[in-house]
Design a protein around this motif. Structure first.
Motif, PDB file in Angstrom:
ATOM      1  N   ASN A   1       0.851  -1.189   0.000  1.00 37.59           N
ATOM      2  CA  ASN A   1       0.000   0.000   0.000  1.00 37.59           C
ATOM      3  C   ASN A   1       0.893   1.249   0.000  1.00 37.59           C
ATOM      4  O   ASN A   1       1.510   1.573   1.023  1.00 37.59           O
ATOM      5  CB  ASN A   1      -0.917  -0.023   1.226  1.00 37.59           C
ATOM      6  N   LEU A   2       0.948   1.940  -1.130  1.00 40.42           N
ATOM      7  CA  LEU A   2       1.840   3.103  -1.261  1.00 40.42           C
ATOM      8  C   LEU A   2       1.484   4.238  -0.313  1.00 40.42           C
ATOM      9  O   LEU A   2       2.333   5.086  -0.009  1.00 40.42           O
ATOM     10  CB  LEU A   2       1.851   3.611  -2.696  1.00 40.42           C
ATOM     11  N   ALA A   3       0.268   4.277   0.160  1.00 39.15           N
ATOM     12  CA  ALA A   3      -0.134   5.327   1.099  1.00 39.15           C
ATOM     13  C   ALA A   3       0.674   5.259   2.394  1.00 39.15           C
ATOM     14  O   ALA A   3       0.782   6.255   3.110  1.00 39.15           O
ATOM     15  CB  ALA A   3      -1.623   5.219   1.406  1.00 39.15           C
ATOM     16  N   THR A   4       1.297   4.105   2.688  1.00 39.73           N
ATOM     17  CA  THR A   4       2.106   3.973   3.906  1.00 39.73           C
ATOM     18  C   THR A   4       3.485   4.612   3.748  1.00 39.73           C
ATOM     19  O   THR A   4       4.211   4.732   4.735  1.00 39.73           O
ATOM     20  CB  THR A   4       2.266   2.488   4.310  1.00 39.73           C
ATOM     21  N   THR A   5       3.857   5.003   2.519  1.00 39.12           N
ATOM     22  CA  THR A   5       5.135   5.692   2.280  1.00 39.12           C
ATOM     23  C   THR A   5       4.870   6.969   1.481  1.00 39.12           C
ATOM     24  O   THR A   5       5.225   7.072   0.301  1.00 39.12           O
ATOM     25  CB  THR A   5       6.130   4.783   1.521  1.00 39.12           C
TER      26      THR A   5
END
Length: 172
Positions: free
Chosen positions: A119-123
């Motif tokens: 999940n790219l939202a975590t970075t």
């Protein structure tokens, strides 16, 4: 009169020779284009599109020709205050998983994509406030090059090879 006739014949034939049009010039069309050029896109934040994933897109002010190239670089950091440019597509191997930057373009626009195995939202540091440099290269400059050659070149090599003035970074 016998001496005058050959001179007259030579004069008439030279008019036809020099008035002939070279048909090779008919294949070239003068087009008003904005390139070769370099454009910076700063503080870019990707948006999460349900069908495309994380994406940023931009239209060109004027369409490119069909055979022309777009090469995109991501600023991955700085070295002594100078930007470090990393050509995309590029895969980053992070603790969270793999993150891929990729792009596509048409003669009217381009899109940059970010995708990954997590999940790219975590970075958010990789999808928000990014800086990209877009280089537009007319195919006429790459007579002996192809896209594979361009994808192997660094930013500096492309600028040097195609004699692009990157002192005048533009905006779209």
């Amino acid at each position: 009169m016998k001496k005058f006739l050959p001179l007259l014949l030579l004069l008439v034939s030279s008019v036809f020779i020099f008035s002939c049009k070279d048909d090779d010039d008919d294949n070239y069309v003068q087009v008003d284009v904005d390139y070769p050029a370099v454009y910076d896109f700063r503080n870019i934040s990707f948006t999460n599109n349900p069908s495309l994933g994380w994406v940023y897109s931009q239209s060109f002010t004027r369409p490119m020709l069909d055979q022309d190239y777009v090469v995109i670089f991501r600023q991955s950091g700085t070295d002594n205050g100078n930007p470090v440019w990393q050509q995309i597509p590029k895969t980053l191997y992070l603790n969270e998983g793999e993150l891929d930057y990729d792009f596509d373009f048409t003669k009217n626009d381009f899109a940059i994509y970010a995708g990954g195995t997590y999940n790219l939202a975590t970075t958010p540091q990789y999808i928000n406030n990014q800086t990209f440099r877009v280089v537009l290269v007319p195919a006429v400059f790459g007579k002996n090059a192809n896209l594979e050659d361009l994808h192997k070149m660094s930013y500096e090599e492309i600028i040097r090879k195609y004699n692009i003035d990157d002192s005048k970074i533009g905006t779209l």
